[in-house]
Every structure is written in structure tokens, then in C-alpha cells.
Design an enzyme around this catalytic site. Structure first.
Site, mmCIF file in Angstrom:
data_model
loop_
_atom_site.group_PDB
_atom_site.id
_atom_site.type_symbol
_atom_site.label_atom_id
_atom_site.label_comp_id
_atom_site.label_asym_id
_atom_site.label_seq_id
_atom_site.Cartn_x
_atom_site.Cartn_y
_atom_site.Cartn_z
ATOM 1 N N GLU A 195 29.299 106.036 -10.264
ATOM 2 C CA GLU A 195 27.812 106.760 -10.120
ATOM 3 C C GLU A 195 26.925 105.784 -9.232
ATOM 4 O O GLU A 195 26.404 106.364 -8.342
ATOM 5 C CB GLU A 195 27.277 106.839 -11.482
ATOM 6 N N GLY B 116 40.762 109.383 -9.013
ATOM 7 C CA GLY B 116 40.731 108.593 -7.599
ATOM 8 C C GLY B 116 40.382 107.340 -7.503
ATOM 9 O O GLY B 116 40.750 106.647 -6.637
HETATM 10 MO MO1 MOS Z 1 31.235 112.248 -13.686
HETATM 11 S S1 MOS Z 1 29.651 113.478 -13.252
HETATM 12 O O1 MOS Z 1 31.022 110.818 -13.996
HETATM 13 O O2 MOS Z 1 32.676 112.870 -13.598
#
Ligand code: MOS
Length: 710
Positions: A677, A464
Site C-alpha cells: 500500500e 502478483g
Molecule cells: Mo488490498 S486494497 O490490500 O487488496
């Protein structure tokens, strides 16, 4: 690194190269393929939480219209990988292997029929009898059983008790409920055996190469005989980083009925069958001198895991390195319960850990009567406190300044509950976020076609964030050619090796490979052109002049010695302004400003979307998300979007995404670091801190629902 991309301050960068396909519905997701002769699988889940299956009555299901097979451990063909000694091969749960029940909803059978509706109907006719045993699903009741999964889970520097000697201390517990990834796209697979030892799958996965090798090992077939297609993925957030039981069930089903089998999880299955962020208890003890210098930090965490897999996120690791502090002790423990396995979920570890640490820092700031930003600046880590290494690049002070200006931090009152607007309490909060910045090995081909179109290929997935768009931006800049003449192919195991899309590594890893391949390709063209060429070659013309159909290079990109020299991280700071209704306890976000310090921004439009998406997920974490288990039955009771709340448009305020945008060429030649993240990490604490500033009420157990504020 001397060899690096030019740092021209480009415009907004390309729009999403697949945007039109996605918004028109032309983009095909795994469940949307229709193969000739396709059959449909529906899973049957256990209705007990722990024990054994004594019998399964499949007669009614088998004779129901259109049913082709009902497969359980009584008749499942052998899965060769189940016998492997390598735990990674077996996968955490061996589906249809024996009569053991280890969690509620565990698949005990798959019904395959000639239509989805017929499979669904027949699945309801399967009746199992069990020998139920007493189960344990409550984290709090079982905290005394917490154990460290491995040696690295416990860390200490300096004196563990030092915080107690400090002038000012905070000692508190923080609770995070389980959260479910719930990407918009349901997990889905179509499995088709092309020969006895050859298979093709269309699968929702974050890593086609990993899925390919896992399926090969599980079914004991050569890796090249497994084709994995995953061209479009509608979100995953960590839930598609491994091969789950439903994928194995579809592959087994296809083998048994000798037809392609499509298996799509229901929304309810999504809450139990593809992992979740684990319910976690944390304790922080923190001590500081009167002028706000940290003396010591103790951070303990205990998260739930299943009885069949050791999983620990590592929430307390953030306390090792977010601030300069001589005395730090941390531990990450786990509590085994009779539940499905948790897994990685966006910001795994620090998203949980910063809720505790950054809430505690906020509590400390009020005890010290020091502005929360000022407190963080007084404990700013100029070098990595854990390793002692210099940072590859850190400009966090710029981020504090940018965000404070943007949110209007100077309007904040240090006295909680002292500002109102139109009857609502007004509050401001901040929190930092941090995540390791890695660069994984990537092989990538760049091919200049006769018509002057550039084709880039590697086996990465895009769940995505807009990977192809960002990669096209790198290529356009390096080749000095228009973005609309560049195609980036991904999501297929036939392409050269790339890592899973996880851990915020893809822009750094694949982007470096794109840069290297384009640089080499350009060099090849320069050789063809020889002296007297222009700066901006007409690639198609050069190919024609030399009678070439195409020109191709392959780049092998990976990290080098810099990983030993530097500590490498991306940082974020989240600024939140909330309004809290004193009568109802309703929290309204008034404004959110997120600032990322993650090196060079190579695709401004998709970068902005990534930050906003993470911030919204963080708002859900702070105010709404909570998977609830009824411990009497051991069952998740809100496995639907009516009861499991996520933010909708009406919950989301103006969100500003700001970037420090200083290249970090110590990590890679494109100067870019991850942001998937850090966009989320810290948001929950920023909201909780703003709520405290507005109300004087400190909520230490998420989510911050209105009942906790009135
Ligand atoms: Mo992730 S928890 O970087 O898909």
C-alpha cells in the site's frame, strides 16, 4: 523479541520462483482451465439505474443455438445464505433474488450455453422491461446527504477550532474521482458441483479460505465440501477480496445445467461489477505557527457508496497520526447513491487521504516559505500522536534524506514556475505515505522430503507481489539451504489456513510462519543429529540415516502482546521531478524516487518491483485515472481501456526504489513490514506538488489533465 531471524545482508535474493512459468504462459489462471463438459455463462446487465423489473423476455435466448439455461429472479433456485441474518453471509447484493434494480449494469440474468460465443449472442437477445424511478448518481449534488457510517468515523483530540487561531492557515477542498482496479487478468470463475452438497471452483480471489467459507455459507453446505483453487492471480488490488455476484451466478448456473460453468467478466463488467475506489470529496483546514509548527488540523471526507452497502474508506484517518499536532478533528462520511458498491482498492483510505493532507501541507510550506521536507521534519511524530504509544519502528528521517539525495532535491527552487529546461517547466514535489503494519494468524506446514527438498504449504494467495519468492527467501536463510531446493505451495483451500492477501500483511504474517516452521524443523534435525553435527546439515542424509521418508512441522503464527505496546506502521516518501509543457499542459515525469521505511527487506528484487508498481499506479491516479458516470443515464461511460486511461511504458520515467532496510523486530521475528500500500499512498500528492512547483498552478481535483494547466 529475542527469537528472530539473523540479519545477514543478503544479496539480491532469489528471482521470481514462478517467473519462468508466467512469462512462458505456462502459469494457469482461473479462466484457463478446461473441464470436461464445461459450459459458459454470460451476464445480462440492467439498462436502467433504479427501479423494478416488470418482465424479462427470455424466449429468443432460450431457443438460440447451444443455450442450456437463462436464469433470472423469475426462475433462480433458492440460495440458502440469502436468508441468513449475518450480513457477511448474504454479500452486499443478492443476485437474481428480486425485481429491484439498484444500479446500472446490475446483473439481472445469466445465460448459460455450450460455448462462450453462443452465450454472448443469446445474452443480447434477453429483453427486460422496467419500471424506472428517478436516480441519483452525482456525489457533488448529494453532498448534503453525507452521514457517518459508525461512531469511529468521527475523531477529535484537542480543540477543533484551534487551526483558525494560527498565524498561517490553509483551507481547501480536494476531489478524487472514482478509480477502477482494472487488473490485467479479468475476474473469472469456473464452478463445478461434484455432488448435491459439494463444489469445486477455480476462481480469481485474494483469499481462498475466505472464498471457501463464503461459498459454504451462501449455499448452505459444509465448509470442507468447498474446494477453492486460485494458484495464479493476475493482479487484483482489492477487487478480489470478496465473493461477487458473478461468482454466485456461475455457481447457480452450474447447479441448474448440471455441468461445470465458466464465467469471465468482460472489461466493461470490470468497471461496474467488482468495486472501485469511491469518488471522494475532502476538505482540509490546517493552521501553523510562523515557524511551521502545526497548531490544528481539520480533515473531513465524504465518499460515495451504494444504496445497499455502507462503505467508507476512512481517508481522513491519516491526519490523526501522520504529524505531531495537538488539535486534530477528522471525519469519514458516505453518500448513498444509485451506483454499484465501491470496495477496498490499494491503499484504501490513506491513498485518498494523503492526496488532501499532503497537498495541503505543500500549500502550507509555500505560505510559510519553508522547504516542504523541513516543514515535515518540524512536525515529525516521534511517538504515535493518536495513541501516544511508541512506534514499533520508525526511521522516516532516513527516508527523507535518502530520497532527497537521490532525486537531487537541492536543485529545487522554492519559487514556483521559476525553472525551465528546453522550454519545459521543471518542478519537484514530495509526499509521505503511511499504512498500518499488521500480522495475521497463519498456519503453515514445512516438510523436508527424502530428496532434501523443502516443501512449505499454506492457503495464501499471490496476486502478483511474488509471495512464494519472498517466502522461499525466508526459508532459504533460516534453513541455510539453497532457494532452488525449496517449493512454496499456495492458492488452494486444501492447505492450512492463511489470511487474504490484502492490507499489506502477507510478508509479515506468512513470513513469520515460514520462519517459525523452519526454525522448528531445523531444531528437529539438530535433535536427530545430536552433538557433533555440523552447522550446515545435509538434510537428505540425516533423513536417510534415521530411516525417515520425511520430517514435517506445523507452525501456528500470530501477533502477540506487542500489538498493545506499540503503534505499528510502514512509511514511504515519494519524490517526483516533473516537466510541464507551458503551451500544451502536458505533464511528463522526469524522475521518481520512492523510499520505503518498512523494516527488513527480505526479497530485494520483488520488493523493488512492488514499489515501482505502486508508484506507477500512483502516477495513473495523479494524471489519468477517472471513471466517469453520465448522470443522465447513471451509467459508467468509459468502461474500456480506450477511454479509461492508465499509464503505459511511455508515460513512466526512471523510478528508483530505495529502502531504509532497518529490521523492526518489535512486530515479528523476521523484522519485515508491508509495502504493497505505501508504494502507492502519497504518490498522487507528490505529483500534484511537483506540478505546482513547476507551474504555480495548484490542481485539487484529480486527475491532473492538461486542460487544468493551460
Ligand atoms: Mo488490498 S486494497 O490490500 O487488496
Amino acid at each position: 523479541m529475542e527469537d528472530k531471524i539473523s540479519n545477514k545482508n543478503s544479496s539480491k535474493g532469489p528471482s521470481r520462483v514462478d517467473g519462468r512459468l508466467k512469462v512462458t504462459g505456462a502459469a494457469k489462471y482461473s479462466a484457463e482451465y478446461a473441464l470436461p463438459g464445461m459450459a459458459y455463462g454470460v451476464l445480462v446487465g440492467s439498462t436502467i439505474t433504479k427501479g423494478t423489473i416488470t418482465s424479462i423476455d427470455t424466449k429468443k435466448a432460450e431457443t438460440a443455438p447451444g443455450v442450456l439455461a437463462v436464469i433470472s429472479h423469475f426462475n433462480c433456485p433458492k440460495v440458502p445464505g440469502y436468508d441468513s441474518a449475518d450480513p457477511a453471509v448474504k454479500g452486499p447484493l443478492k443476485i437474481f433474488h428480486d425485481n429491484k434494480i439498484v444500479y446500472n449494469g446490475q446483473p439481472i440474468a445469466v445465460v448459460v450455453a455450450d460455448s462462450f460465443e453462443r452465450a454472448l449472442f443469446a445474452a443480447a437477445l434477453v429483453k427486460a422491461e422496467y419500471n424506472a424511478e428517478k436516480h441519483h448518481t452525482n456525489l457533488k449534488d448529494n453532498l448534503t446527504k453525507a452521514v457517518a457510517p459508525h461512531d469511529d468515523a468521527v475523531y477529535s483530540r484537542g480543540m477543533p477550532e484551534a487551526w483558525k487561531t494560527a498565524a498561517v492557515t490553509v483551507e481547501q477542498e480536494y476531489i478524487l474521482p472514482s478509480e477502477v482496479h482494472h487488473p490485467m487478468e479479468l475476474h473469472a470463475i469456473i464452478a463445478r458441483w461434484d455432488a448435491a452438497d459439494k463444489i469445486s471452483v477455480w476462481d480469481k480471489t485474494q483469499g481462498v479460505k475466505d472464498t471457501q467459507s463464503n461459498i459454504a455459507k451462501l449455499f448452505g453446505i459444509p465448509v470442507d465440501n468447498v474446494q477453492v483453487h486460485s494458484k495464479f492471480v493476475g493482479g487484483a488490488f482489492g477487487s478480489a477480496l470478496q465473493v461477487w455476484p458473478h461468482e454466485v451466478a456461475a455457481i447457480i448456473g452450474a447447479k441448474v445445467v448440471k455441468r461445470p460453468v465458466k464465467l469471465v467478466l468482460s472489461r466493461a463488467d470490470m468497471a461496474t461489477s467488482v468495486g472501485y475506489r469511491p469518488h471522494t470529496w475532502q476538505k482540509i483546514a490546517i493552521g501553523a505557527s510562523a515557524d511551521g509548527k502545526l497548531v490544528g488540523v481539520v480533515h473531513e471526507a465524504a465518499g460515495q457508496t451504494s444504496t445497499f452497502e455502507d462503505f467508507a474508506e476512512g481517508p481522513s484517518d491519516v491526519s490523526r497520526q501522520l504529524y505531531a499536532c495537538p488539535n486534530v478533528s477528522t471525519s469519514n462520511k458516505m453518500v448513498s447513491l444509485d451506483i454499484g458498491s465501491p470496495t477496498w482498492m490499494r491503499g484504501p483510505g490513506p491513498a485518498t487521504g494523503t492526496f488532501a493532507l499532503e497537498s495541503a501541507m505543500d500549500e502550507l510550506s509555500y505560505k510559510l516559505n519553508i522547504d516542504p521536507i523541513e516543514l515535515r521534519l518540524r512536525n515529525y511524530a516521534e511517538t504515535d500522536p493518536e495513541s501516544g504509544k511508541p512506534f514499533s519502528g520508525k526511521n522516516l528521517k532516513d527516508a527523507y534524506r535518502l530520497g532527497a539525495d537521490n532525486i537531487g532535491w537541492s536543485d529545487r527552487s522554492q519559487t514556483p514556475g521559476s525553472v525551465t529546461k528546453d522550454g519545459w517547466l521543471v518542478g519537484y514535489g514530495i509526499s509521505g505515505g503511511v499504512f498500518g503494519a499488521d500480522r495475521e494468524p497463519v498456519t503453515l506446514t514445512a516438510t523436508m522430503m527424502a530428496d532434501g527438498k523443502l516443501v512449505l504449504q499454506t492457503a495464501v494467495s499471490d496476486i502478483g507481489p511474488g509471495t512464494a519468492t519472498a517466502m522461499v527467501a525466508v526459508a532459504a536463510e533460516t534453513m541455510d539451504m539453497p532457494a532452488d531446493k525449496i517449493r512454496f505451495d499456495l492458492g488452494d483451500s486444501a492447505f492450512p489456513a492463511a489470511p487474504q492477501q490484502g492490507g499489506s500483511t502477507i510478508t509479515s504474517s506468512v513470513g513469520s510462519a515460514v520462519y517459525m516452521a523452519c526454525r522448528d524443523l531445523k531444531e528437529k534435525f539438530q535433535q536427530l543429529i545430536g552433538n557433533g553435527g555440523t552447522d550446515k546439515p545435509d538434510y537428505a542424509k540425516v533423513l536417510k540415516q534415521h530411516n525417515l521418508q520425511r520430517l514435517q512441522v506445523t507452525a501456528d503464527s500470530k501477533a502477540g502482546k506487542e500489538v498493545d505496546t506499540y503503534a505499528m506502521y510502514s512509511w514511504s516518501v515519494h519524490f517526483v521531478k516533473v516537466l510541464v509543457n507551458p503551451a500544451t499542459g502536458v505533464v511528463k515525469l522526469d524522475k521518481v524516487t520512492c523510499v520505503a521505511d518498512n523494516g527488513r527487506i527480505i526479497s530485494p528484487k520483488t520488493a523493488r518491483s512492488q514499489i515501482i508498481g505502486g508508484a506507477i499506479m500512483g502516477i495513473g491516479m495523479a494524471l489519468m485515472e477517472e471513471a466517469v458516470i453520465d448522470d443522465r443515464y447513471g451509467r459508467v461511460i468509459n468502461s474500456n481501456f480506450a477511454d479509461y486511461h492508465v499509464p503505459v511504458n511511455a508515460d513512466i520515467p526512471q523510478i528508483e526504489a530505495l529502502f531504509v532496510n532497518k529490521p523492526d523486530y518489535n512486530i515479528n521475528p523476521i523484522g519485515a513490514k508491508g509495502m504493497g500500500e505505501i508504494s502507492l499512498i502519497g504518490m498522487a500528492a507528490a505529483v500534484a506538488n511537483a506540478v505546482y512547483n513547476a507551474t504555480g498552478k495548484r490542481v485539487r481535483d484529480l486527475p491532473i489533465t492538461p486542460d487544468k494547466l493551460i
